[in-house]
Design a protein around this motif. Sequence first.
Motif, PDB file in Angstrom:
ATOM      1  N   GLU A  50       8.451  -4.014  -7.539  1.00  0.00           N
ATOM      2  CA  GLU A  50       8.722  -5.446  -7.577  1.00  0.00           C
ATOM      3  C   GLU A  50       9.650  -5.890  -6.448  1.00  0.00           C
ATOM      4  OE1 GLU A  50       9.616  -7.980 -11.363  1.00  0.00           O
ATOM      5  OE2 GLU A  50      11.549  -7.305 -10.554  1.00  0.00           O
ATOM      6  N   ALA A  51       9.279  -6.995  -5.791  1.00  0.00           N
ATOM      7  CA  ALA A  51      10.169  -7.651  -4.834  1.00  0.00           C
ATOM      8  C   ALA A  51      10.873  -8.792  -5.549  1.00  0.00           C
ATOM      9  CB  ALA A  51       9.367  -8.189  -3.652  1.00  0.00           C
TER      10      ALA A  51
ATOM     11  N   ARG B  66       0.820  -1.228   0.000  1.00  0.00           N
ATOM     12  CA  ARG B  66       0.000   0.000   0.000  1.00  0.00           C
ATOM     13  C   ARG B  66       0.845   1.266   0.000  1.00  0.00           C
ATOM     14  NH1 ARG B  66      -4.446  -2.389  -1.873  1.00  0.00           N
ATOM     15  NH2 ARG B  66      -5.132  -4.095  -0.527  1.00  0.00           N
ATOM     16  N   ARG B  67       2.141   1.115  -0.275  1.00  0.00           N
ATOM     17  CA  ARG B  67       3.013   2.295  -0.355  1.00  0.00           C
ATOM     18  C   ARG B  67       3.770   2.313  -1.689  1.00  0.00           C
ATOM     19  NH1 ARG B  67       4.310   0.073   4.588  1.00  0.00           N
ATOM     20  NH2 ARG B  67       6.380  -0.486   3.810  1.00  0.00           N
ATOM     21  N   GLY B  68       3.222   1.579  -2.674  1.00  0.00           N
ATOM     22  CA  GLY B  68       3.862   1.532  -3.971  1.00  0.00           C
ATOM     23  C   GLY B  68       4.894   0.434  -4.112  1.00  0.00           C
ATOM     24  N   GLY B  69       4.934  -0.482  -3.153  1.00  0.00           N
ATOM     25  CA  GLY B  69       5.906  -1.566  -3.200  1.00  0.00           C
ATOM     26  C   GLY B  69       5.258  -2.903  -2.881  1.00  0.00           C
TER      27      GLY B  69
ATOM     28  N   GLY C 190      -2.133  -9.330  -9.696  1.00  0.00           N
ATOM     29  CA  GLY C 190      -0.800  -9.714  -9.244  1.00  0.00           C
ATOM     30  C   GLY C 190       0.094 -10.027 -10.437  1.00  0.00           C
ATOM     31  N   GLU C 191       1.404 -10.026 -10.210  1.00  0.00           N
ATOM     32  CA  GLU C 191       2.354 -10.307 -11.293  1.00  0.00           C
ATOM     33  C   GLU C 191       3.524 -11.131 -10.753  1.00  0.00           C
ATOM     34  OE1 GLU C 191       5.293  -7.929 -14.424  1.00  0.00           O
ATOM     35  OE2 GLU C 191       3.541  -6.921 -13.566  1.00  0.00           O
TER      36      GLU C 191
ATOM     37  N   SER D 124       9.447 -11.275  -8.408  1.00  0.00           N
ATOM     38  CA  SER D 124      10.352 -11.963  -9.336  1.00  0.00           C
ATOM     39  C   SER D 124      11.170 -12.963  -8.535  1.00  0.00           C
ATOM     40  CB  SER D 124      11.276 -10.956 -10.033  1.00  0.00           C
ATOM     41  OG  SER D 124      12.190 -11.616 -10.883  1.00  0.00           O
ATOM     42  N   VAL D 125      11.199 -14.215  -8.999  1.00  0.00           N
ATOM     43  CA  VAL D 125      11.928 -15.277  -8.300  1.00  0.00           C
ATOM     44  C   VAL D 125      12.946 -15.885  -9.260  1.00  0.00           C
ATOM     45  CG1 VAL D 125      11.782 -17.461  -7.060  1.00  0.00           C
ATOM     46  CG2 VAL D 125       9.953 -15.779  -6.817  1.00  0.00           C
TER      47      VAL D 125
END
Length: 253
Positions: free
Chosen positions: A44-45, A18-21, A105-106, A75-76
């Motif tokens: 993206e994480a 909820r903060r753009g991340g 979701g992506e 991304s994994v």
Amino acid sequence: MTGTGVRAVARIVARDDRRGGTSLPVLEGEGPLALRRTRGSGAEARVMVVGAMSGPLGGDLFGIEARVEAGARLSVGSAAATIALPGQGKEEARYDVRLDVADEGELRWLPEQLISANGSDLRVRTRVDVGAAGRLVLREEQVLGRVGEEPGRLSSRLTVRVAGKTVLDQELVCGPGAPGGWDGPAVLAGHRAVGQLVVVRPEFAVHPMAARMLGECAALTPLAGPAVLVSAVAGDALRLRRTLDEALGQLGG
């Protein structure tokens, strides 16, 4: 434990912060499956799977579960190739992957190659569920044998569902004991690296991709949903990666 093997499961949950991340409220690894968060870009994480020991060996059961919630981007990748090795007994090893991507979701699932070493016996099962408005880039690459050696037995099945509908369900079995013809002209044609790229995007429902060849040893096939499949074979892992990277570039990355 499964027989003489090791049982290990890694779990990832990605959530819109909820903060753009994207936050990772669940990032759990066991035994040989260690997870490390690395520097991401934008919302993206990024997570790396770091193998803490060799394997899977015969009798091992490894699993990875990842869930991407609405609005999250994940991304994994993996720090190195996974090498299937023979164990002390003759049991097969298993590697189960379960991925869930919610609407909005992506997920980018981009591990390094899986190498089937001589004498190994590995069954890989990957199941993916994507929401109607979810996005997915998934790459699988298998290399049959290390340099100068014959491969082990490798069974790999990939199932992808979009909005509850199965758009892809295929299995490839290679190596000793596999059904005849796996190395023939209709399947691998003597190549020792095989891979596929699955891309799911909501816009494909409006503007579907046309089937076409991508060079001599790769093809793009539209699936029965907002998704495409790129299948490729190559003489080695480097050429396979180059082919799949070029295909992803043509699809907009």
